[in-house]
Design an enzyme around this catalytic site. Sequence first.
Site, PDB file in Angstrom:
ATOM      1  CB  SER A  49      -0.906   0.016   1.227  1.00 37.54           C
ATOM      2  OG  SER A  49      -0.137   0.267   2.397  1.00 37.54           O
ATOM      3  CG  ASP A  83      -4.341  -2.075  -1.568  1.00 35.02           C
ATOM      4  OD1 ASP A  83      -5.212  -2.078  -2.457  1.00 35.02           O
ATOM      5  OD2 ASP A  83      -4.587  -2.263  -0.363  1.00 35.02           O
ATOM      6  CG  HIS A 177      -9.650  -0.328   5.646  1.00 34.17           C
ATOM      7  ND1 HIS A 177     -10.538   0.489   5.007  1.00 34.17           N
ATOM      8  CD2 HIS A 177      -9.025  -1.033   4.669  1.00 34.17           C
ATOM      9  CE1 HIS A 177     -10.448   0.306   3.695  1.00 34.17           C
ATOM     10  NE2 HIS A 177      -9.537  -0.614   3.466  1.00 34.17           N
ATOM     11  CG  HIS A 205     -10.710  -2.780   0.308  1.00 33.62           C
ATOM     12  ND1 HIS A 205     -10.001  -1.618   0.075  1.00 33.62           N
ATOM     13  CD2 HIS A 205     -10.640  -3.484  -0.850  1.00 33.62           C
ATOM     14  CE1 HIS A 205      -9.543  -1.608  -1.162  1.00 33.62           C
ATOM     15  NE2 HIS A 205      -9.929  -2.729  -1.742  1.00 33.62           N
ATOM     16  CB  SER A 208      -8.284  -8.404   9.320  1.00 33.84           C
ATOM     17  OG  SER A 208      -7.189  -8.531   8.449  1.00 33.84           O
TER      18      SER A 208
END
Length: 282
Positions: A49, A83, A177, A205, A208
């Site tokens: 990123s 990214d 995020h 996105h 996690s």
Amino acid sequence: MLASTGDLVAAARASGGAVGAFNVITIEHAEAIVAGAESARLPVILQISENAVRFHHGRLAPIAAAARAIAASASVPVALHLDHVESDELLAEAVINGFGSVMYDASRLPYAANVGATASAVKRCHAQGLWVESELGEIGGKGGAHAKGARTDPAEAAAFVTATGVDALAVAVGSSHAMVTRSARLDHDLIARLAAAVPVPLVLHGSSGVPDDELTRAVHGGMAKINIGTALNTAFTGTVRAALGTHPDLVDPRRYLASARTAMAETVTTALQVLRSGVLPA
């Protein structure tokens, strides 16, 4: 072996699964991601990123060269993806550093300005052979434009893709995020409506924070590229913290980075197996 992001996403989409894209911060991240993919015997995307480039003193070339070398020696297909690029200067460095795809992020701009900036970036990138992802819907977790609770409108998403020519679209459907707990609940009805309305692959996105069952449903619903970053950092940091807590006299970083790398690799293997679980039989 080096592969194309577009090819990996297209193959995953055609089979009813999704390809995992994992954030690279250090060389250990890249090594772990590839090791995890090799263990799962599945393709993977290494993504760097703009924030990671900033961490490396604004220099993309060194970490990109390491990631590219690790990808090239892998026994499974590995793609390189740049990214969340907001800087035109960084965008211009993608091809010369071996990237096959970019995620151009103009989501902080108002809709019309986002369309204009993204269309311009897509034109430049396509001329260089780059596959381009973009974002619509202000995915939560980063502050500013990335507002928690935002959702992508299917009609607006379809219009955005037509106006910009992007090859894939990251959409806001309930993930966020930088989540360190896996408590996100996705809007699966919205995912289905987006998949029906948008002609290009959908990207999730902030994955996690999404539990395995929610990820599986999202893939079944049409998500073809799943971005994961914080889960690796959680595994990395937790392992290092435990090692230093148990052995406070440790000074050689190899003694604790090796176990941290292994923990990240195991995280990658598990995640890829989840994303592959819904694939239709050959």
